[in-house]
Enzyme design. Sequence first.
Site, PDB file in Angstrom:
ATOM      1  N   TYR A 427     -28.597 -42.367  58.506  1.00 30.68           N
ATOM      2  CA  TYR A 427     -27.536 -41.376  58.345  1.00 30.68           C
ATOM      3  C   TYR A 427     -27.947 -40.205  57.443  1.00 30.68           C
ATOM      4  CZ  TYR A 427     -23.462 -44.021  60.187  1.00 30.68           C
ATOM      5  OH  TYR A 427     -22.536 -44.654  60.977  1.00 30.68           O
ATOM      6  N   GLU A 428     -27.383 -39.037  57.759  1.00 31.86           N
ATOM      7  CA  GLU A 428     -27.423 -37.852  56.895  1.00 31.86           C
ATOM      8  C   GLU A 428     -28.827 -37.424  56.484  1.00 31.86           C
ATOM      9  OE1 GLU A 428     -24.719 -36.430  56.938  1.00 31.86           O
ATOM     10  OE2 GLU A 428     -23.627 -38.158  57.668  1.00 31.86           O
ATOM     11  N   GLY A 429     -29.742 -37.461  57.432  1.00 34.91           N
ATOM     12  CA  GLY A 429     -31.141 -37.192  57.132  1.00 34.91           C
ATOM     13  C   GLY A 429     -31.805 -38.503  56.781  1.00 34.91           C
TER      14      GLY A 429
END
Length: 569
Positions: A427-429
């Site tokens: 997630y999220e990078g």
Amino acid sequence: MSFTAPVADIRFLLDQVLGYDRLSETETFAEAGADVTEAILGELGRLCDGVLAPLNRHGDLTPAKLENGVVRTSPGFKDGYKAIAEGGWLGIAATPEFGGMGLPQTLNTAMNEMMSGACLALQLCPLLSQGQIEALEHHASDTLKDLYLPKLISGEWTGTMNLTEPQAGSDVGALRTRAVDNGDGTYAITGQKIFITWGDHDVAENVCHLVLARLPDGAPGTRGISLFMVPKLIPDAAGNPGARNALRVVSLEHKLGIHGSPTCVMAFEGATGWLVGKPNGGMAAMFTMMNNARLGVGAQGIGVAEAAYQHALAYAQDRKQGRTPLGEGAIIDHADVRRMLAVMKAEIFAARAIALDCGLAIDMGKATGKESWKARAALLTPIAKAHGTDIGCEVSSMGVQIHGGMGFIEETGAAQYFRDARITPIYEGTNGIQAMDLVGRKLMDGGEAACRLLQEIEDTAEAARGRMPELAEKVWSAAETLREATEWMVAQEANDRNAGAVAYLRAFARVLGGAYHLKAALADPQGPRCRLAHVFMDRILPEHESLLVQARAGAAQLYALSAEDLISA
């Protein structure tokens, strides 16, 4: 599955290790004193233990489903979300101007951890709304703020972010979703997005999508991307959900874990949207949301780790197998099981401290305006995200191991924690991207913020030498070794930094963990915190040395091994 929110552990960190009381001395957070903090954490604990935790297993066994274009959530999720919304928890850190509590991000981080430990699949819904609230607060027009923020903060509406496309994952600039000006202040959004967490559901009356798209004159890559608010139901003149927008759920992803979280493939077919921020300024606005979510996702990993630890501890206390060194006891009395449990607990403590310290730095930066606090928060964010989620995976894996063969059997529930946690490092990078951010952007100041933090650790260790010389020396030495590696990293070309980035980030987290454990031992010199600190110092902190050898290895050896070598060797 039972779960007890770790309220006491969080309070200990805030009060005895991190210096949380500094916040209430500022004008911005003067109301966030000890009494308010205790009340907030206590109420959150009751919500997590009594309302959310009982839903965790239901979400895994009875996933969200798509029926005739409508997403139906897991049993009980609607009531669970209602309890979160009615408690005002979506707006815990949001501005009071639109109905938020205006409390510190530190408490928001604690909340995200506890809710994730109770039921990660459901917690993902308010997490996305939190990020959208912050993005709108910073970048939206007053008109959009007035319409959307009260509804998002109250929980009447929920938020998502739409970045990823089949051909554009980490390379967001490759997106193909397009936006065309309708000439009336709105835009027509067309394209497909994948992996949209809580992209549709039945727990709230509207879903508000923040969508990245490119205007006709948008430059190639990320410089030409804009951000748009695209609601599922278009608000009418009174601000209530009106006509259905031209968007739909194509399908739900079939995932390894978090089955209760509806992860959607979304199609926008000329959907009506409103520009958020400036044209071609979409990435700046979206990064506000992503940075919020990065700390939140780090807390998710820690929450699942805590739940997996509690589950494994209960099993180890009950399961009898073989004679132990302490007699005919449970498996918790076997040395290796005791080792795993001790390491799990020590890892959770360190990862939790990093996340809360990051939240505190964000708050102090906001309250004081000092660049040193803002730089500290920026430095800690990728560490909190990557290390918190790595520990989530590692601790939940150890939880399966403690269960033995029963851990591989789904009925025990141990495997669910492992499966659920596995998404968080993505997630999220991904965590590799977090590490490259750490050795790239976060060291662009020549390592000043990093070395300032390391100096603080060394000063703490120096002050502790008289009381706990053995622990203090280990922490001081580790910090000094990391300082030397940081200076080396600053002097390297980008690709050599990137080749060692993951190892460097993990080493940094190890040294930070040592510093937090030292402070805990000083606060509890004869108690379990001190004994746990010894576990960390002897069994976990020494990893920093081998990690820093890897960090300084450079990229040449990796590219000397060709793609063909990887196939044939």
